[in-house]
Design an enzyme around this catalytic site. Structure first.
Site, PDB file in Angstrom:
ATOM      1  N   SER B 149       0.844  -1.197   0.000  1.00  0.00           N
ATOM      2  CA  SER B 149       0.000   0.000   0.000  1.00  0.00           C
ATOM      3  C   SER B 149       0.885   1.256   0.000  1.00  0.00           C
ATOM      4  CB  SER B 149      -0.923  -0.052   1.216  1.00  0.00           C
ATOM      5  OG  SER B 149      -1.968   0.849   1.077  1.00  0.00           O
ATOM      6  N   ASP B 314      -8.599  -6.577  -4.764  1.00  0.00           N
ATOM      7  CA  ASP B 314      -8.177  -5.253  -4.294  1.00  0.00           C
ATOM      8  C   ASP B 314      -8.679  -4.194  -5.280  1.00  0.00           C
ATOM      9  OD1 ASP B 314      -6.904  -2.942  -3.479  1.00  0.00           O
ATOM     10  OD2 ASP B 314      -4.899  -3.812  -3.399  1.00  0.00           O
ATOM     11  N   HIS B 347      -8.011  -5.177  -0.452  1.00  0.00           N
ATOM     12  CA  HIS B 347      -6.700  -4.558  -0.280  1.00  0.00           C
ATOM     13  C   HIS B 347      -5.947  -5.131   0.924  1.00  0.00           C
ATOM     14  CE1 HIS B 347      -3.620  -1.555  -0.476  1.00  0.00           C
ATOM     15  NE2 HIS B 347      -3.918  -1.084   0.707  1.00  0.00           N
TER      16      HIS B 347
END
Lengths: 197, 367
Positions: B149, B314, B347
């Site tokens: 991320s 995601d 995610h």
């Protein structure tokens, strides 16, 4: 660690790769050929593979492999980025084989292409006498399940290469892994070609 | 024992720390942890970069929540990043609220908290701060920098800004830029904080934060970390401790109760102004922007090997963003591996049990 011996068709492909070359293997599977080339010929190898698990295995071998589709992703590579681009036993599974072939000789200074020869006598026999699509050692899956959608014979491939203006640097016909002496379009189960633009 | 190494470390580096946006910090404090030992030739250092709301406690218990380290599935004995083999560094990002210089820090010039006087920072400022930390630790070159991320954004930035200092980059569930949708969700969060009357233009007291606004920001963001499939599987339309809906606005549904809990527990461990600054840094992130939008040119000078991983469900940083990075790296001639892994968890998948991801990272690091 001694590298494991290669499948005969891959060995024929590997034989055409010079030491220390920059190599892209398209449809590299779990990276067996690339790892072998790295360990025995010191090549700098990259791979493209559709199957995520195979990619994971190849990366686990320390190879630089990208999950992707040769039909769409080759355009991203610059011209002459590699000394050798390999497409082993995958041309027949491409949506657009001629377009892929054009990409191979654009990205690589040399392209090595191997494919099952649909002109092999067993194939011909199966069609002629049995009236059925062949299921053989090199073509083990039934017509409705096979990922192979664009079969060709060695003669067909030569015709396409000529039509595209490609130079055939080397051609080898293999039967059960051994180089055939005569009539490769009839006697070889696999064709291996080295080409350039 | 060298006091620079170990758990719960902090270093204040005096002198100006210039920022990409033109601002200058009068000094720089970095809170960090290290695990394992730096070997004699300094070749085994791995930097772990954390995501938006995480911190330096990658593999040790969090001092406020008591929860185990946030990436013990990847970092720890028998894991791909094993401190027996690697010297592992994880630092709280610049702008954070777990000890590194951020809006809660006191400005040494007047002894008051920076609050909204804190300059706007960028991902590359975070990386510059980490580079200062490495200098302090005597780490010249990183064997690898690993992040998911926002951590992945830092990892990519490392390769671009310090090409000679990074051998390998692992960038997971990330992107080379924030999309309009990414920015949009962050803006919802920021507006929720700033609309809270307790925010007071950022001048709230530490014991009276804009908790409601920050909780709502977390709730909205948390949805983006999951997937529809994951939410449906986990909660469906099931009710929370009741047999029928209340015809009111209690948390009738389990998913509401879950989100409220996520919001409330977040407020216990995170600062609202930090949230504003870090989300802003992410929104400003676009590696290609200084190169006329050409990402391949951004990667032109990189010297690292790259490994990218994305997850099927995601939708915050979807596979297409990873593929964009892969294409650019290929065009730049950089060695890159990429795999999209199957997961229903959205995610957050990179923080959960992901044996395939571990296998890929392990292979990539040991090769």
């Amino acid at each position: 660690m001694t590298p494991l011996p290669l499948r005969p068709d891959l060995a024929a492909v590997a034989a055409a790769v010079p030491d220390g070359a920059r190599v892209l293997d398209i449809g590299c599977g779990d990276g067996q050929l690339l790892a072998w080339l790295r360990d025995t010929k010191g090549v700098e190898g990259r791979g493209i593979e559709l199957d995520a698990e195979d990619v994971a295995s190849a990366v686990g071998r320390g190879l630089a492999v990208v999950q992707g589709d040769a039909d769409t992703d080759l355009a991203d590579y610059p011209d002459a980025a590699f000394d050798v681009v390999i497409l082993s036993n995958a041309l027949q599974a491409m949506q657009r084989p001629a377009a892929v072939l054009a990409q191979l000789v654009r990205i690589g200074r040399h392209a090595i292409v191997s494919f099952p020869n649909f002109g092999h006598w067993r194939v011909r026999l199966s069609l002629t006498l049995g009236g059925r699509m062949p299921v053989t050692r090199s073509l083990p899956v039934s017509w409705h399940e096979t990922p192979n959608i664009h079969f060709c014979t060695i003669s067909d491939f030569e015709a396409l290469a000529a039509e595209m203006g490609l130079t055939v640097e080397r051609r080898v016909g293999l039967a059960k892994g051994r180089q055939v002496a005569i009539w490769p379009n009839l006697t070889a189960d696999t064709g291996v070609f080295v080409l350039r633009r | 024992m060298d006091q620079r190494f170990g758990l719960d470390r902090s270093i204040t580096l005096p002198g100006d720390f210039p920022l990409a946006g033109g601002g200058v910090l009068p000094e720089l404090t970095i809170a960090y942890e290290t695990y394992g030992r730096l070997n004699a030739n300094g070749t085994n250092a791995i930097l772990i970069c954390h995501a938006l709301t995480l911190d330096q406690y990658v593999a040790s218990a969090h001092p406020r929540t008591g929860k185990p380290g946030w990436w013990t599935r990847l970092v720890g004995p028998g894991k791909p990043v094993d401190p027996a083999d690697w010297f592992v560094i994880c630092a709280n990002v610049l702008g954070g609220c777990m000890g590194s210089t951020g809006p809660t820090s006191l400005d040494p010039r007047d002894g008051q908290a920076f609050a909204m006087r804190f300059p706007v920072i960028t991902i590359s400022d975070m990386v510059a701060a980490q580079a200062r930390l490495l200098d302090h630790l005597g780490v010249d070159t990183l064997a690898a920098v690993i992040g998911g991320s926002m951590g992945g954004m830092q990892a990519l930035t490392w390769a671009v800004k310090h090409p000679a200092r990074v051998k390998k980059v692992v960038a997971i569930a990330t992107a080379a830029r924030h999309s309009a949708q990414n920015i949009a969700f962050h803006e919802v969060g920021r507006q929720a904080i700033m609309a809270d009357p307790m925010w007071l233009g950022g001048q709230y007291a530490p014991d009276a934060p804009p908790a409601a606004g920050l909780a709502v920001a977390r709730m909205a963001a948390h949805i983006t970390y999951l997937s529809e499939e994951g939410l449906t599987e986990k909660f469906g339309r099931r009710l929370q401790n009741r047999d029928s809906v209340s015809f009111g606005f209690d948390a009738d549904f389990q998913v509401e109760s879950y989100l409220r809990h996520q919001g409330l527990s977040f407020v216990e461990r995170f600062d609202a102004n930090s949230y504003l600054y870090i989300t802003r840094a992410m929104d400003y992130f676009d590696l290609a922007e200084p190169h006329g939008g050409n990402l391949a040119r951004a990667f032109a000078g990189v010297q690292s090997r790259f490994c990218l991983v994305s997850f099927t469900s995601d939708w915050l940083y979807p596979t297409a963003e990873s593929r964009r990075i892969v294409r650019a790296l290929n065009a730049a001639g950089a060695p890159v591996s990429f795999v999209e892994l199957e997961s229903p968890f959205g995610h957050d998948a990179f923080l959960l049990d992901a044996p395939e991801m571990n296998r890929v990272i392990n292979g990539f690091l040991t090769a």
